[in-house]
Write a protein that holds these residues in place. Structure first.
Motif, mmCIF file in Angstrom:
data_model
loop_
_atom_site.group_PDB
_atom_site.id
_atom_site.type_symbol
_atom_site.label_atom_id
_atom_site.label_comp_id
_atom_site.label_asym_id
_atom_site.label_seq_id
_atom_site.Cartn_x
_atom_site.Cartn_y
_atom_site.Cartn_z
ATOM 1 N N LEU A 45 0.900 -1.058 0.092
ATOM 2 C CA LEU A 45 0.008 -0.126 0.047
ATOM 3 C C LEU A 45 0.946 1.190 0.046
ATOM 4 N N GLU A 46 2.105 1.075 0.804
ATOM 5 C CA GLU A 46 2.922 2.284 0.711
ATOM 6 C C GLU A 46 3.395 2.552 -0.416
ATOM 7 N N LEU A 47 3.844 1.321 -1.264
ATOM 8 C CA LEU A 47 4.347 1.388 -2.488
ATOM 9 C C LEU A 47 3.535 2.048 -3.677
ATOM 10 N N LEU A 48 2.243 1.484 -3.563
ATOM 11 C CA LEU A 48 1.144 2.166 -4.662
ATOM 12 C C LEU A 48 0.848 3.589 -4.136
ATOM 13 N N GLY A 49 0.961 4.070 -3.151
ATOM 14 C CA GLY A 49 0.697 5.681 -2.641
ATOM 15 C C GLY A 49 1.968 6.388 -3.386
ATOM 16 N N THR A 50 3.275 5.992 -3.409
ATOM 17 C CA THR A 50 4.304 6.784 -3.746
ATOM 18 C C THR A 50 4.187 6.620 -5.399
ATOM 19 N N ILE A 51 3.999 5.538 -5.787
ATOM 20 C CA ILE A 51 3.700 5.668 -7.401
ATOM 21 C C ILE A 51 2.660 6.397 -7.710
ATOM 22 N N ARG A 52 1.600 6.466 -7.166
ATOM 23 C CA ARG A 52 0.452 7.466 -7.482
ATOM 24 C C ARG A 52 0.900 8.785 -7.585
ATOM 25 N N ARG A 53 1.640 9.190 -6.341
ATOM 26 C CA ARG A 53 1.970 10.464 -6.422
ATOM 27 C C ARG A 53 3.066 11.138 -7.301
ATOM 28 N N GLU A 54 4.102 9.963 -7.661
ATOM 29 C CA GLU A 54 5.140 10.268 -8.716
ATOM 30 C C GLU A 54 4.520 10.248 -10.064
ATOM 31 N N ALA A 55 3.634 9.303 -10.327
ATOM 32 C CA ALA A 55 3.320 9.055 -11.657
ATOM 33 C C ALA A 55 1.889 9.752 -12.137
ATOM 34 N N GLY A 56 1.128 9.850 -11.178
ATOM 35 C CA GLY A 56 -0.302 10.575 -11.430
ATOM 36 C C GLY A 56 -1.070 9.996 -11.857
ATOM 37 N N ILE A 57 -0.915 8.259 -11.545
ATOM 38 C CA ILE A 57 -2.087 7.461 -11.839
ATOM 39 C C ILE A 57 -3.358 7.344 -11.297
ATOM 40 N N SER A 58 -4.271 7.149 -11.903
ATOM 41 C CA SER A 58 -5.533 6.876 -11.328
ATOM 42 C C SER A 58 -5.575 5.376 -10.678
ATOM 43 N N TYR A 59 -6.212 5.232 -9.693
ATOM 44 C CA TYR A 59 -6.392 3.847 -9.074
ATOM 45 C C TYR A 59 -7.933 3.609 -8.729
ATOM 46 N N LEU A 60 -8.217 2.540 -9.339
ATOM 47 C CA LEU A 60 -9.456 1.944 -9.016
ATOM 48 C C LEU A 60 -9.091 0.843 -7.866
ATOM 49 N N PHE A 61 -9.524 0.943 -6.431
ATOM 50 C CA PHE A 61 -8.985 0.129 -5.625
ATOM 51 C C PHE A 61 -10.212 -0.636 -5.346
ATOM 52 N N VAL A 62 -10.378 -2.219 -5.710
ATOM 53 C CA VAL A 62 -11.380 -2.950 -5.732
ATOM 54 C C VAL A 62 -11.172 -3.900 -4.391
ATOM 55 N N THR A 63 -12.146 -3.666 -3.595
ATOM 56 C CA THR A 63 -11.917 -4.432 -2.039
ATOM 57 C C THR A 63 -13.214 -4.826 -1.395
ATOM 58 N N HIS A 64 -13.102 -5.814 -0.652
ATOM 59 C CA HIS A 64 -14.176 -6.051 0.302
ATOM 60 C C HIS A 64 -13.881 -5.885 1.798
ATOM 61 N N ASP A 65 -12.453 -5.613 1.910
ATOM 62 C CA ASP A 65 -12.035 -4.910 3.243
ATOM 63 C C ASP A 65 -11.894 -3.428 3.456
ATOM 64 N N LEU A 66 -12.641 -2.760 4.151
ATOM 65 C CA LEU A 66 -12.559 -1.266 4.824
ATOM 66 C C LEU A 66 -11.301 -1.063 5.498
ATOM 67 N N ALA A 67 -10.748 -2.138 6.050
ATOM 68 C CA ALA A 67 -9.630 -1.752 7.048
ATOM 69 C C ALA A 67 -8.547 -1.198 6.115
ATOM 70 N N VAL A 68 -8.412 -1.070 4.923
ATOM 71 C CA VAL A 68 -7.271 -0.464 4.280
ATOM 72 C C VAL A 68 -7.635 0.789 3.324
ATOM 73 N N VAL A 69 -8.925 0.914 3.237
ATOM 74 C CA VAL A 69 -9.732 1.852 2.450
ATOM 75 C C VAL A 69 -9.146 3.372 2.776
ATOM 76 N N ARG A 70 -9.141 3.567 3.980
ATOM 77 C CA ARG A 70 -9.074 4.742 4.491
ATOM 78 C C ARG A 70 -7.560 5.570 4.089
ATOM 79 N N HIS A 71 -6.516 4.503 3.805
ATOM 80 C CA HIS A 71 -5.294 4.898 3.478
ATOM 81 C C HIS A 71 -5.091 4.838 1.846
ATOM 82 N N VAL A 72 -5.837 4.569 1.341
ATOM 83 C CA VAL A 72 -5.584 4.344 -0.276
ATOM 84 C C VAL A 72 -6.605 5.513 -0.986
#
Length: 281
Positions: free
Chosen positions: A199-226
């Protein structure tokens, strides 16, 4: 109460240059798998698509990437309609470059018989005009970007850990410089500490590359941070949508509250790569 997704304001010009989904529908036999799903994913933003198994998440993203054709509605990316069947191989490849997908199981995108570097280079051979030397250099850049080196590059996928394999899958997806990266339960199979690293890696890539993410999940425990925004699906319909903080802290729909109550642990601290203990639980 008016459905949450109809209360949202019209997207601005910048958002319209992103991914715009309107009235998406899909039926399989007598089952309505997706029913009038709409959302906008602005460039560089992250939207979490949330729901239990059978909620319509997977069918929705399969339509976005072109693996299923919608029965109704439209999918537009940067103003271009992706809803109709692609005309020829060139258009199929162009669409594939625009939206890439990272699955829960990296083996869906990695050939277990081929070393990691060759797995990544295969994408470059298909989608770019780089010569062999240029492809090898780009492979090194991509693997370095996801925290992998020469040792991992020479290894077969089965020799890597689950987290390392997921990093390879991310590198493959990034190879074509997509506008949108769909992450379908991409950290669900990883243990707690490795989830946080990815998740930390994905956050760094999004900030640096400006890519949009569609994060598909059933687990709300990680949603707030992505996620910047959250879309909650139940039985193929949007039951709640809005900014992540509002949806997670003050959910309006009973189904969203049920999902939140089912989370065994809340309060991830990605910076420390460990989940915080919630004293209220």
């Amino acid at each position: 109460m008016t459905p949450a997704h109809t209360e949202r304001t019209e997207p601005d010009t910048g958002a319209a240059q992103g991914l715009v989904v309107e009235g998406l529908r899909k039926r399989f036999g007598g089952h309505q798998a997706v029913d009038d799903v709409s959302f906008t994913l602005a460039p560089g933003a992250c939207l979490a698509l949330v729901g239990e198994s059978g909620s319509g998440k997977t069918t929705t993203v399969r339509m976005l990437v072109g693996l299923e054709r919608p029965d109704g509605g439209t999918v537009r990316l940067a103003g271009r309609d992706r809803s109709a069947r692609a005309r020829g191989r060139g258009e199929r490849l162009a669409r594939a470059r625009e939206i890439q997908m990272v699955f829960q199981d990296p083996y869906l995108s990695l050939d277990p018989r081929v070393p990691v570097a060759a797995c990544v280079e295969e994408v470059l051979r298909l989608h770019t005009r780089l010569d062999p030397a240029g492809r090898r250099a780009r492979v090194r850049e991509l693997l370095e970007q996801v925290g992998l080196g020469e040792r991992e590059a020479a290894a077969l996928p089965r020799r890597l850990s689950g987290g390392q394999r997921q990093r390879v899958a991310i590198a493959r997806a990034l190879a074509v410089e997509p506008r949108v990266l769909v992450l379908d339960e991409a950290v669900a199979a990883l243990d707690v500490s490795i989830q946080a690293q990815i998740l930390e890696l994905l956050g760094t890539i999004r900030r640096e590359a400006g890519i949009s993410y569609l994060f598909v999940t059933h687990d709300l425990a990680v949603v707030r941070h992505v996620a910047d925004e959250v879309l909650v699906l139940k039985a193929g319909q949007v039951v709640e949508a809005g900014p992540a903080g509002r949806v997670l802290d003050a959910p309006e729909h009973p189904y969203t509250r049920l999902l939140l109550d089912s989370v065994p642990r809340r309060g991830w601290d990605v910076g420390q790569r460990m989940p915080r203990q919630d004293s209220a639980r």
